[in-house]
Structures are given as structure tokens and as C-alpha cells.
Design a protein around this motif. Structure first.
Motif, PDB file in Angstrom:
ATOM      1  N   ARG A   1      -5.835 -12.395   2.692  1.00  0.00           N
ATOM      2  CA  ARG A   1      -5.098 -13.656   2.750  1.00  0.00           C
ATOM      3  C   ARG A   1      -3.718 -13.579   2.097  1.00  0.00           C
ATOM      4  NH1 ARG A   1      -8.738 -17.788   4.163  1.00  0.00           N
ATOM      5  NH2 ARG A   1      -6.843 -18.988   4.498  1.00  0.00           N
ATOM      6  N   SER A   2      -3.344 -12.416   1.589  1.00  0.00           N
ATOM      7  CA  SER A   2      -1.996 -12.198   1.019  1.00  0.00           C
ATOM      8  C   SER A   2      -1.669 -13.200  -0.087  1.00  0.00           C
ATOM      9  CB  SER A   2      -0.924 -12.273   2.117  1.00  0.00           C
ATOM     10  OG  SER A   2      -1.182 -11.345   3.137  1.00  0.00           O
TER      11      SER A   2
ATOM     12  N   LEU B   1      -3.672   9.335  -0.476  1.00  0.00           N
ATOM     13  CA  LEU B   1      -3.769   7.878  -0.490  1.00  0.00           C
ATOM     14  C   LEU B   1      -2.379   7.245  -0.479  1.00  0.00           C
ATOM     15  CD1 LEU B   1      -5.412   5.288  -0.701  1.00  0.00           C
ATOM     16  CD2 LEU B   1      -5.436   5.579  -3.193  1.00  0.00           C
ATOM     17  N   TYR B   2      -1.470   7.796  -1.267  1.00  0.00           N
ATOM     18  CA  TYR B   2      -0.117   7.237  -1.283  1.00  0.00           C
ATOM     19  C   TYR B   2       0.538   7.381   0.092  1.00  0.00           C
ATOM     20  CZ  TYR B   2       4.710   6.317  -2.409  1.00  0.00           C
ATOM     21  OH  TYR B   2       5.984   5.786  -2.413  1.00  0.00           O
ATOM     22  N   ARG B   3       0.372   8.543   0.714  1.00  0.00           N
ATOM     23  CA  ARG B   3       0.958   8.733   2.046  1.00  0.00           C
ATOM     24  C   ARG B   3       0.400   7.722   3.041  1.00  0.00           C
ATOM     25  NH1 ARG B   3       0.958  14.385   0.540  1.00  0.00           N
ATOM     26  NH2 ARG B   3      -1.202  14.633   1.228  1.00  0.00           N
ATOM     27  N   ALA B   4      -0.902   7.505   3.003  1.00  0.00           N
ATOM     28  CA  ALA B   4      -1.516   6.575   3.954  1.00  0.00           C
ATOM     29  C   ALA B   4      -1.026   5.149   3.741  1.00  0.00           C
ATOM     30  CB  ALA B   4      -3.034   6.641   3.830  1.00  0.00           C
ATOM     31  N   LEU B   5      -0.907   4.728   2.495  1.00  0.00           N
ATOM     32  CA  LEU B   5      -0.486   3.362   2.207  1.00  0.00           C
ATOM     33  C   LEU B   5       1.001   3.155   2.466  1.00  0.00           C
ATOM     34  CD1 LEU B   5      -2.543   2.835  -1.060  1.00  0.00           C
ATOM     35  CD2 LEU B   5      -2.831   1.541   1.063  1.00  0.00           C
ATOM     36  N   SER B   6       1.806   4.111   2.103  1.00  0.00           N
ATOM     37  CA  SER B   6       3.255   3.952   2.273  1.00  0.00           C
ATOM     38  C   SER B   6       3.674   4.075   3.733  1.00  0.00           C
ATOM     39  CB  SER B   6       4.008   4.977   1.418  1.00  0.00           C
ATOM     40  OG  SER B   6       3.660   6.300   1.792  1.00  0.00           O
ATOM     41  N   ALA B   7       2.896   4.800   4.526  1.00  0.00           N
ATOM     42  CA  ALA B   7       3.228   4.991   5.947  1.00  0.00           C
ATOM     43  C   ALA B   7       2.563   3.958   6.842  1.00  0.00           C
ATOM     44  CB  ALA B   7       2.818   6.400   6.389  1.00  0.00           C
ATOM     45  N   GLY B   8       1.777   3.045   6.282  1.00  0.00           N
ATOM     46  CA  GLY B   8       1.124   2.034   7.092  1.00  0.00           C
ATOM     47  C   GLY B   8      -0.102   2.523   7.827  1.00  0.00           C
ATOM     48  N   LYS B   9      -0.643   3.674   7.425  1.00  0.00           N
ATOM     49  CA  LYS B   9      -1.871   4.150   8.047  1.00  0.00           C
ATOM     50  C   LYS B   9      -3.085   3.383   7.541  1.00  0.00           C
ATOM     51  CE  LYS B   9      -0.210   8.853   8.904  1.00  0.00           C
ATOM     52  NZ  LYS B   9      -0.432  10.301   8.644  1.00  0.00           N
ATOM     53  N   LEU B  10      -2.925   2.690   6.414  1.00  0.00           N
ATOM     54  CA  LEU B  10      -3.896   1.733   5.907  1.00  0.00           C
ATOM     55  C   LEU B  10      -3.161   0.418   5.676  1.00  0.00           C
ATOM     56  CD1 LEU B  10      -5.920   3.739   3.219  1.00  0.00           C
ATOM     57  CD2 LEU B  10      -6.752   2.977   5.443  1.00  0.00           C
ATOM     58  N   ALA B  11      -3.868  -0.703   5.880  1.00  0.00           N
ATOM     59  CA  ALA B  11      -3.221  -1.996   5.683  1.00  0.00           C
ATOM     60  C   ALA B  11      -2.965  -2.273   4.214  1.00  0.00           C
ATOM     61  CB  ALA B  11      -4.080  -3.100   6.288  1.00  0.00           C
ATOM     62  N   GLY B  12      -3.826  -1.769   3.355  1.00  0.00           N
ATOM     63  CA  GLY B  12      -3.642  -2.012   1.934  1.00  0.00           C
ATOM     64  C   GLY B  12      -4.805  -1.497   1.122  1.00  0.00           C
ATOM     65  N   ALA B  13      -4.701  -1.700  -0.189  1.00  0.00           N
ATOM     66  CA  ALA B  13      -5.750  -1.217  -1.086  1.00  0.00           C
ATOM     67  C   ALA B  13      -5.776  -2.062  -2.347  1.00  0.00           C
ATOM     68  CB  ALA B  13      -5.516   0.252  -1.453  1.00  0.00           C
ATOM     69  N   ALA B  14      -6.952  -2.127  -2.954  1.00  0.00           N
ATOM     70  CA  ALA B  14      -7.100  -2.667  -4.305  1.00  0.00           C
ATOM     71  C   ALA B  14      -7.631  -1.524  -5.155  1.00  0.00           C
ATOM     72  CB  ALA B  14      -8.054  -3.853  -4.320  1.00  0.00           C
ATOM     73  N   LEU B  15      -6.885  -1.152  -6.178  1.00  0.00           N
ATOM     74  CA  LEU B  15      -7.214   0.022  -6.988  1.00  0.00           C
ATOM     75  C   LEU B  15      -7.435  -0.417  -8.433  1.00  0.00           C
ATOM     76  CD1 LEU B  15      -4.484   2.449  -5.554  1.00  0.00           C
ATOM     77  CD2 LEU B  15      -6.852   2.142  -4.768  1.00  0.00           C
TER      78      LEU B  15
ATOM     79  N   GLY C   1       4.025  -2.870  -1.752  1.00  0.00           N
ATOM     80  CA  GLY C   1       3.650  -4.273  -1.684  1.00  0.00           C
ATOM     81  C   GLY C   1       2.257  -4.526  -1.129  1.00  0.00           C
ATOM     82  N   ASN C   2       1.614  -3.489  -0.592  1.00  0.00           N
ATOM     83  CA  ASN C   2       0.283  -3.677  -0.003  1.00  0.00           C
ATOM     84  C   ASN C   2      -0.830  -3.180  -0.919  1.00  0.00           C
ATOM     85  OD1 ASN C   2       0.981  -0.986   0.251  1.00  0.00           O
ATOM     86  ND2 ASN C   2       0.194  -0.748   2.342  1.00  0.00           N
ATOM     87  N   VAL C   3      -0.537  -3.057  -2.216  1.00  0.00           N
ATOM     88  CA  VAL C   3      -1.527  -2.567  -3.172  1.00  0.00           C
ATOM     89  C   VAL C   3      -1.711  -3.582  -4.297  1.00  0.00           C
ATOM     90  CG1 VAL C   3      -2.118  -0.737  -4.816  1.00  0.00           C
ATOM     91  CG2 VAL C   3      -0.976  -0.162  -2.667  1.00  0.00           C
TER      92      VAL C   3
END
Length: 324
Positions: free
Chosen positions: A108-109, A243-257, A281-283
Motif C-alpha cells: 500500500r506504499s 539482492l541489491y542488484r535485483a532491487l535497484s534494477a526493478g527485478k523485485l518490486a521491493g523488500a522489507a529487511l 525507495g522500495n526497501v
């Protein structure tokens, strides 16, 4: 009975443990180095770590009580015969609630909507003169993949079912008869299948040589670009660079770490990773607090106190772990 509380987490529990004891005990506290001179006559060690120096300094130990679930800092090779090992749970409800909250916040951003509205910007259908944003997805009908169906995974699956989610999971041993709400509970050979199906992936595995860097570039590439990853286990289960590559390149929508590659060792600010996750911004980033709840502290203090008393009576502890 003499109890040694070693390390910051054990020390934080010490007062609550003593309050739950019904027998007289001597207690000492300190970090894992400072406590060494006080271990010669200790009966119980409460600590997240057990190392060769500790083993050498504590010849009379009868119980190593880990105040958490993780055993990755316990060197079992230096545990002498007869020395018992136990861990503690009580965190499953809090962590399961954290994961549900993280899935909602990511979907829900909440973070970006809050930040925008504080500046007067309405990122919603109520804005005047701007296009309407796309509607948010719902958790209902989505698939939650759980890596590690232990105490946390089972608590999470119950809560996901209440949100009308489908659940698929991987555990050490597959399960033929699956409860309602599960698509399947498979063994490690079905990991790639879970990754492909999951709209949300919750990592609740323990860290071991087999699970370290389990999710690398190849496996993260199997996930949907619309999927979210939530890690509440150990950071090292997911390769940091991948993980950083996937998140920064948009291969994943986001993450909660909630677990990290770097922890504070001195006072002052400490960035939790080598890669700049804080710039994405998606973490959602939290400082390993998913299980830090009132219920967890109370449950662990009671269990540790109970195991101290069992040790005094010559009984086996609850949550005993094979030390080999």
C-alpha cells in the motif's frame, strides 16, 4: 547455582530471568570476553555465543542456554560430553505480525504516501488536475512463499490464511498432508517452484552452511518482478550484492529487511550493509526488531528461568538441541 549472562542480549534478559526464578542463584553479567574470569564455577551460561575460549574457561558448565532461536554462533565442536544445549522461542507471534505489517506497508506504499501528504501532495484519486494513481493490490488471493516452516513460519501461515492468501512453503522434510490454505509444503527440491509462485516471499530459515547465500542472482531472477521479499531470519541467507542488484534494477518490486550484513560494534551511526540499500525507495529497513516484543521477552525469560531450575534438579531442559 551460578548463572553467567554473556553478551548484550542475555544481559537485557537477566533481570526478568531472575524475577522468574524460585531458587537462589548467583548471577554474573558481562560481554563474552569480560565474563571469562567468572566462568570457572558457572553452572549455566546464557549467551548467543559459545566459543573455544568460553569452553576452556567454563569446565563446570551443565547448560548452554541460547536466549534466542539462532545457533549460528554456537561452536558445537567445543561442547564436551554431558554439556546440554537449549535455545528459546517466544518470538513467533511478534515476527509473524511484523511480516504481515510489512506486506501491507509495501503493497500500500504507506511510507511514500505519508511523506507526500506531509508536503501537501495528494497521491490519490482525490488530487485535482492530476491523473489518478493505479489502485493498490490486495493481499487476498495472493501467494505467500515461506522459506522455513518452523515456529515463525507456522504462525505466519495462520495469519496469512486470515487474509485469504494462499501459502506454499519449503522445509527440510516435505509434508504430504497439508493444512487448509496451503498449496504445498515441499522439501528443498521445490525451492525454485516457491520462488516462481510467490507474490511475497518470507525468509524464516536458520543460517547454516547450506542456507548461506541460498538466494543468489539465479534464484532471485526466478521471482516475479512484482514480488516482495521479507527477510526476518539472517541477512546472509540472501547474497547481499545479488539482492541489491535485483532491487535497484526493478527485478523485485521491493523488500522489507530486518536482518543485516553489518551490525554496530561501537557507539554512533552504523550503516547496516556494504551496498546502499538506504538509497532505495522500495526497501523498508528496520534494525532487527521484528521479534522484539513484550510477549517475546516474557516468554523467553520464563523459559530460561525454567531451564535453570531444571538444570538444578538434574533434569533435561526444554527446547534441548543436539550439541553434535
Amino acid at each position: 547455582m551460578k548463572i553467567a549472562f554473556a553478551g548484550f542480549f542475555a544481559i537485557r534478559l537477566a533481570e526478568m530471568v531472575r524475577a522468574n526464578l524460585s531458587i537462589a542463584c548467583e548471577a554474573v553479567e558481562g560481554d563474552e570476553t569480560a565474563v571469562l574470569p567468572n566462568l570457572a564455577d558457572a553452572d549455566v551460561l546464557v549467551s548467543m555465543g559459545f566459543t573455544p575460549p568460553i569452553a576452556e574457561a567454563a569446565p563446570r558448565l551443565r547448560l548452554v542456554q541460547v536466549p534466542g532461536a539462532g545457533l549460528d554462533r554456537i561452536d558445537r565442536s567445543v561442547m564436551r560430553p554431558g554439556l546440554r544445549l537449549a535455545n528459546a522461542y517466544g518470538h513467533e507471534a511478534g515476527i509473524a505480525e511484523y511480516i504481515m505489517g510489512a506486506m501491507l506497508a509495501l503493497t500500500r506504499s504507506f511510507g511514500s504516501l505519508d511523506a507526500s501528504l506531509r508536503r501537501g501532495r495528494w497521491d490519490s484519486q482525490w488530487a485535482v488536475g492530476t491523473p489518478m494513481p493505479p489502485p493498490s493490490p490486495e493481499l487476498a488471493g495472493k501467494t505467500l512463499g515461506i522459506l522455513g516452516l518452523g515456529h515463525i513460519g507456522e504462525a505466519l501461515a495462520c495469519r496469512a490464511a486470515a487474509f485469504d492468501m494462499q501459502v506454499c512453503a519449503v522445509r527440510r522434510q516435505p509434508q504430504k498432508e497439508v493444512p487448509a490454505g496451503f498449496s504445498f509444503i515441499g522439501g528443498p527440491e521445490r525451492l525454485d517452484e516457491v520462488l516462481r509462485q510467490a507474490d511475497y516471499l518470507a525468509i524464516t530459515l536458520s543460517l547454516s552452511p547450506e542456507t548461506r547465500n541460498l538466494l543468489d542472482d539465479r534464484r532471485l531472477d526466478l521471482m516475479k518482478p512484482s514480488a516482495y521479499l521479507i527477510n526476518v531470519a539472517r541477512a546472509e541467507i540472501v547474497d547481499e550484492d545479488a539482492l541489491y542488484r535485483a532491487l535497484s534494477a526493478g527485478k523485485l518490486a521491493g523488500a522489507a529487511l530486518d536482518v543485516w550484513y553489518r551490525y554496530p560494534t561501537t557507539p554512533g551511526p552504523t550503516l547496516p550493509a556494504n551496498q546502499p540499500f538506504h538509497e532505495l525507495g522500495n526497501v523498508i529497513m528496520t534494525p532487527h526488531v521484528s521479534g522484539w516484543t513484550e510477549g517475546m521477552l516474557e516468554a523467553r525469560a520464563k523459559l530460561i528461568a525454567g531451564n535453570i531450575e531444571r538444570t538444578a534438579r538434574g533434569e533435561r531442559p526444554l527446547n534441548e538441541i543436539d550439541p553434535r
